[in-house]
Write an enzyme that holds these catalytic residues in place. Sequence first.
Site, PDB file in Angstrom:
ATOM      1  N   ASN A  43     -50.834   4.763 -12.879  1.00  0.00           N
ATOM      2  CA  ASN A  43     -50.862   3.907 -14.067  1.00  0.00           C
ATOM      3  C   ASN A  43     -52.050   2.937 -13.988  1.00  0.00           C
ATOM      4  OD1 ASN A  43     -49.273   2.686 -11.994  1.00  0.00           O
ATOM      5  ND2 ASN A  43     -48.243   1.352 -13.451  1.00  0.00           N
ATOM      6  N   GLU A  45     -53.220  -0.406 -15.936  1.00  0.00           N
ATOM      7  CA  GLU A  45     -52.849  -1.422 -16.918  1.00  0.00           C
ATOM      8  C   GLU A  45     -54.076  -2.162 -17.441  1.00  0.00           C
ATOM      9  OE1 GLU A  45     -49.703  -3.676 -15.041  1.00  0.00           O
ATOM     10  OE2 GLU A  45     -48.296  -2.015 -15.318  1.00  0.00           O
ATOM     11  N   CYS A  54     -50.018   5.384 -18.607  1.00  0.00           N
ATOM     12  CA  CYS A  54     -49.031   5.799 -17.607  1.00  0.00           C
ATOM     13  C   CYS A  54     -49.658   6.770 -16.608  1.00  0.00           C
ATOM     14  CB  CYS A  54     -47.856   6.496 -18.283  1.00  0.00           C
ATOM     15  SG  CYS A  54     -46.730   5.382 -19.140  1.00  0.00           S
ATOM     16  N   GLU A  56     -48.455   9.619 -15.597  1.00  0.00           N
ATOM     17  CA  GLU A  56     -48.355  11.011 -16.082  1.00  0.00           C
ATOM     18  C   GLU A  56     -49.534  11.330 -16.994  1.00  0.00           C
ATOM     19  OE1 GLU A  56     -46.063   8.645 -16.080  1.00  0.00           O
ATOM     20  OE2 GLU A  56     -44.025   9.440 -16.069  1.00  0.00           O
ATOM     21  N   CYS A  87     -41.401   8.033 -19.395  1.00  0.00           N
ATOM     22  CA  CYS A  87     -41.076   7.343 -20.648  1.00  0.00           C
ATOM     23  C   CYS A  87     -41.092   8.358 -21.798  1.00  0.00           C
ATOM     24  CB  CYS A  87     -42.055   6.198 -20.902  1.00  0.00           C
ATOM     25  SG  CYS A  87     -43.702   6.724 -21.428  1.00  0.00           S
ATOM     26  N   CYS A  90     -44.452   9.845 -22.582  1.00  0.00           N
ATOM     27  CA  CYS A  90     -44.912  10.815 -21.569  1.00  0.00           C
ATOM     28  C   CYS A  90     -44.123  12.111 -21.641  1.00  0.00           C
ATOM     29  CB  CYS A  90     -44.863  10.199 -20.172  1.00  0.00           C
ATOM     30  SG  CYS A  90     -46.278   9.103 -19.916  1.00  0.00           S
TER      31      CYS A  90
END
Length: 133
Positions: A43, A45, A54, A56, A87, A90
Amino acid sequence: MNKTDKLLTAAAHARQQAYAPYSDFSVGAAVLGNNGKIYAGANVENISYPCGTCAEQSAIAAMIADGCREISEILIIAETKDPITPCGACLQRIKEFSGSQTIVHLANLTGIVKSLNFNEFLPLTFNNMEVKK
Ligand code: THU
């Protein structure tokens, strides 16, 4: 080392490189493409929170950039007792490149805790190409 162990190692390594200063929650992911290659992601940010990506998402992007279009297996790892699941966004991203046999491995720092077929996560996903008409 078998492919699944390599997937775990790649995802765990990527997790350690995660850039997550805002949530302080590092996630790693690794994809085994149907070409036999492994692509890892973490990830990333951003101070403008919605700009974050993310793990993934970055692993899938690496697979696509290498010319592979199908996920055979994907592994997600975080430091939690119960392993995290991808999530909703994803799941849709994985769906785009998954087949009926795609496996999702959920891991924590002790290793793989659960392995499921992708369809168990999103059996009724949006998949209607009539939108193109
Ligand atoms: N995150 C992922 O990278 N993958 C998931 O499956 C769940 C959440 C990230 C997004 C954000 O950087 C942090 O974890 C906290 O939500």
